[in-house]
Design a protein around this motif. Structure first.
Motif, PDB file in Angstrom:
ATOM      1  N   UNK A 100       0.827  -1.200   0.000  1.00 35.00           N
ATOM      2  CA  UNK A 100       0.000   0.000   0.000  1.00 35.00           C
ATOM      3  C   UNK A 100       0.866   1.256   0.000  1.00 35.00           C
ATOM      4  N   UNK A 101       0.243   2.350  -0.352  1.00 37.20           N
ATOM      5  CA  UNK A 101       0.911   3.646  -0.315  1.00 37.20           C
ATOM      6  C   UNK A 101       1.379   3.948   1.115  1.00 37.20           C
ATOM      7  N   UNK A 102       0.533   3.667   2.079  1.00 41.17           N
ATOM      8  CA  UNK A 102       0.851   3.955   3.478  1.00 41.17           C
ATOM      9  C   UNK A 102       2.082   3.181   3.945  1.00 41.17           C
ATOM     10  N   UNK A 103       2.163   1.921   3.559  1.00 42.01           N
ATOM     11  CA  UNK A 103       3.318   1.107   3.944  1.00 42.01           C
ATOM     12  C   UNK A 103       4.588   1.643   3.283  1.00 42.01           C
ATOM     13  N   UNK A 104       4.500   1.990   2.005  1.00 39.15           N
ATOM     14  CA  UNK A 104       5.659   2.548   1.308  1.00 39.15           C
ATOM     15  C   UNK A 104       6.129   3.824   2.007  1.00 39.15           C
ATOM     16  N   UNK A 105       5.192   4.636   2.461  1.00 41.77           N
ATOM     17  CA  UNK A 105       5.532   5.881   3.170  1.00 41.77           C
ATOM     18  C   UNK A 105       6.247   5.589   4.496  1.00 41.77           C
ATOM     19  N   UNK A 106       5.793   4.557   5.189  1.00 44.02           N
ATOM     20  CA  UNK A 106       6.426   4.174   6.458  1.00 44.02           C
ATOM     21  C   UNK A 106       7.882   3.766   6.229  1.00 44.02           C
ATOM     22  N   UNK A 107       8.122   2.939   5.232  1.00 46.71           N
ATOM     23  CA  UNK A 107       9.491   2.483   4.963  1.00 46.71           C
ATOM     24  C   UNK A 107      10.338   3.647   4.452  1.00 46.71           C
ATOM     25  N   UNK A 108       9.744   4.530   3.682  1.00 48.54           N
ATOM     26  CA  UNK A 108      10.430   5.750   3.239  1.00 48.54           C
ATOM     27  C   UNK A 108      10.876   6.558   4.464  1.00 48.54           C
ATOM     28  N   UNK A 109       9.983   6.732   5.431  1.00 48.05           N
ATOM     29  CA  UNK A 109      10.321   7.476   6.646  1.00 48.05           C
ATOM     30  C   UNK A 109      11.409   6.770   7.452  1.00 48.05           C
ATOM     31  N   UNK A 110      11.366   5.445   7.489  1.00 44.64           N
ATOM     32  CA  UNK A 110      12.411   4.692   8.189  1.00 44.64           C
ATOM     33  C   UNK A 110      13.768   4.890   7.513  1.00 44.64           C
ATOM     34  N   UNK A 111      13.761   4.968   6.188  1.00 45.51           N
ATOM     35  CA  UNK A 111      15.012   5.242   5.465  1.00 45.51           C
ATOM     36  C   UNK A 111      15.551   6.623   5.842  1.00 45.51           C
ATOM     37  N   UNK A 112      14.666   7.574   6.019  1.00 44.88           N
ATOM     38  CA  UNK A 112      15.098   8.917   6.430  1.00 44.88           C
ATOM     39  C   UNK A 112      15.724   8.888   7.830  1.00 44.88           C
ATOM     40  N   UNK A 113      15.146   8.096   8.712  1.00 41.38           N
ATOM     41  CA  UNK A 113      15.707   7.955  10.070  1.00 41.38           C
ATOM     42  C   UNK A 113      17.109   7.358   9.984  1.00 41.38           C
ATOM     43  N   UNK A 114      17.268   6.330   9.168  1.00 35.67           N
ATOM     44  CA  UNK A 114      18.579   5.687   9.025  1.00 35.67           C
ATOM     45  C   UNK A 114      19.573   6.648   8.362  1.00 35.67           C
ATOM     46  N   UNK A 115      19.112   7.476   7.456  1.00 36.47           N
ATOM     47  CA  UNK A 115      19.999   8.466   6.813  1.00 36.47           C
ATOM     48  C   UNK A 115      20.558   9.427   7.861  1.00 36.47           C
ATOM     49  N   UNK A 116      19.738   9.808   8.823  1.00 32.67           N
ATOM     50  CA  UNK A 116      20.217  10.678   9.914  1.00 32.67           C
ATOM     51  C   UNK A 116      21.282   9.954  10.732  1.00 32.67           C
ATOM     52  N   UNK A 117      21.038   8.681  11.022  1.00 31.06           N
ATOM     53  CA  UNK A 117      22.021   7.908  11.786  1.00 31.06           C
ATOM     54  C   UNK A 117      23.341   7.799  11.016  1.00 31.06           C
ATOM     55  N   UNK A 118      23.241   7.618   9.706  1.00 28.94           N
ATOM     56  CA  UNK A 118      24.429   7.478   8.862  1.00 28.94           C
ATOM     57  C   UNK A 118      25.040   8.832   8.488  1.00 28.94           C
ATOM     58  N   UNK A 119      24.355   9.865   8.909  1.00 30.92           N
ATOM     59  CA  UNK A 119      24.818  11.246   8.704  1.00 30.92           C
ATOM     60  C   UNK A 119      24.967  11.610   7.235  1.00 30.92           C
ATOM     61  N   UNK A 120      23.909  11.281   6.461  1.00 35.16           N
ATOM     62  CA  UNK A 120      23.877  11.719   5.070  1.00 35.16           C
ATOM     63  C   UNK A 120      22.516  12.311   4.755  1.00 35.16           C
ATOM     64  N   UNK A 121      22.489  13.120   3.739  1.00 35.73           N
ATOM     65  CA  UNK A 121      21.234  13.702   3.251  1.00 35.73           C
ATOM     66  C   UNK A 121      20.806  12.937   2.019  1.00 35.73           C
ATOM     67  N   UNK A 122      19.547  12.545   1.997  1.00 35.44           N
ATOM     68  CA  UNK A 122      19.022  11.797   0.843  1.00 35.44           C
ATOM     69  C   UNK A 122      18.571  12.749  -0.246  1.00 35.44           C
TER      70      UNK A 122
END
Length: 122
Positions: A100-122
Motif C-alpha cells: 500500500x501507499x501507506x506502507x511505502x511511506x512508512x518504509x520511506x520514513x524509516x530510510x530517512x531515520x537511518x539516513x540521519x544515523x548514517x549522517x547523510x542527506x538523501x
C-alpha cells in the motif's frame, strides 16, 4: 564514535551513499506513479544501504551477508536493528502481496531515520 575510514572504505562509503540515494529517489518516483510494491522494495534497499553505511562508519567494516548485517545491528546498534527488522517482512511480502501507499511511506520514513544515523542527506 566514527571509525577512521581507509581509502578502500572511503570508496565503499561513496558507493553506499550513491546507491542509497538512487534507491530512495527511484522509490519516490515509483510512489508517485502508484507502483507501491516497487516503492517498498526500493525504500527497503535504501534502508539496507544506509544500515551498511552506518555500520561501516561505526566499525570500519561492511557486512558480508544479510545474516552478518542483522547480527551486527542487533548486537551493536539495536535502534537501527529494530528499523530494519520491522521492515524486513514487508520487503519479503512484496513478492507475493500487494503493498500500500501507506506502507511505502512508512518504509520511506524509516530510510530517512537511518539516513540521519548514517549522517547523510538523501
Amino acid at each position: 564514535m566514527l571509525f577512521f575510514l581507509s581509502g578502500m572504505n572511503k570508496e565503499k562509503e561513496v558507493i553506499l551513499e550513491n546507491n542509497a540515494r538512487e534507491y530512495f529517489n527511484s522509490g519516490k518516483e515509483d510512489l508517485t506513479k502508484k507502483r507501491y510494491n516497487s516503492a517498498v522494495v526500493l525504500f527497503f534497499k535504501c534502508l539496507i544501504a544506509l544500515a551498511d553505511l552506518y555500520i561501516l562508519k561505526e566499525t570500519g567494516e561492511v557486512p558480508s551477508s544479510h545474516t552478518n548485517r542483522f547480527r551486527t545491528l542487533q548486537e551493536k546498534f539495536p535502534d537501527a536493528y529494530n528499523l530494519v527488522d520491522n521492515d524486513f517482512p514487508f520487503y519479503q511480502n512484496s513478492y507475493v502481496k500487494l503493498m500500500t501507499k501507506e506502507l511505502a511511506e512508512v518504509i520511506k520514513d524509516d530510510a530517512k531515520v537511518m539516513a540521519k544515523k548514517a549522517e547523510i542527506k538523501l
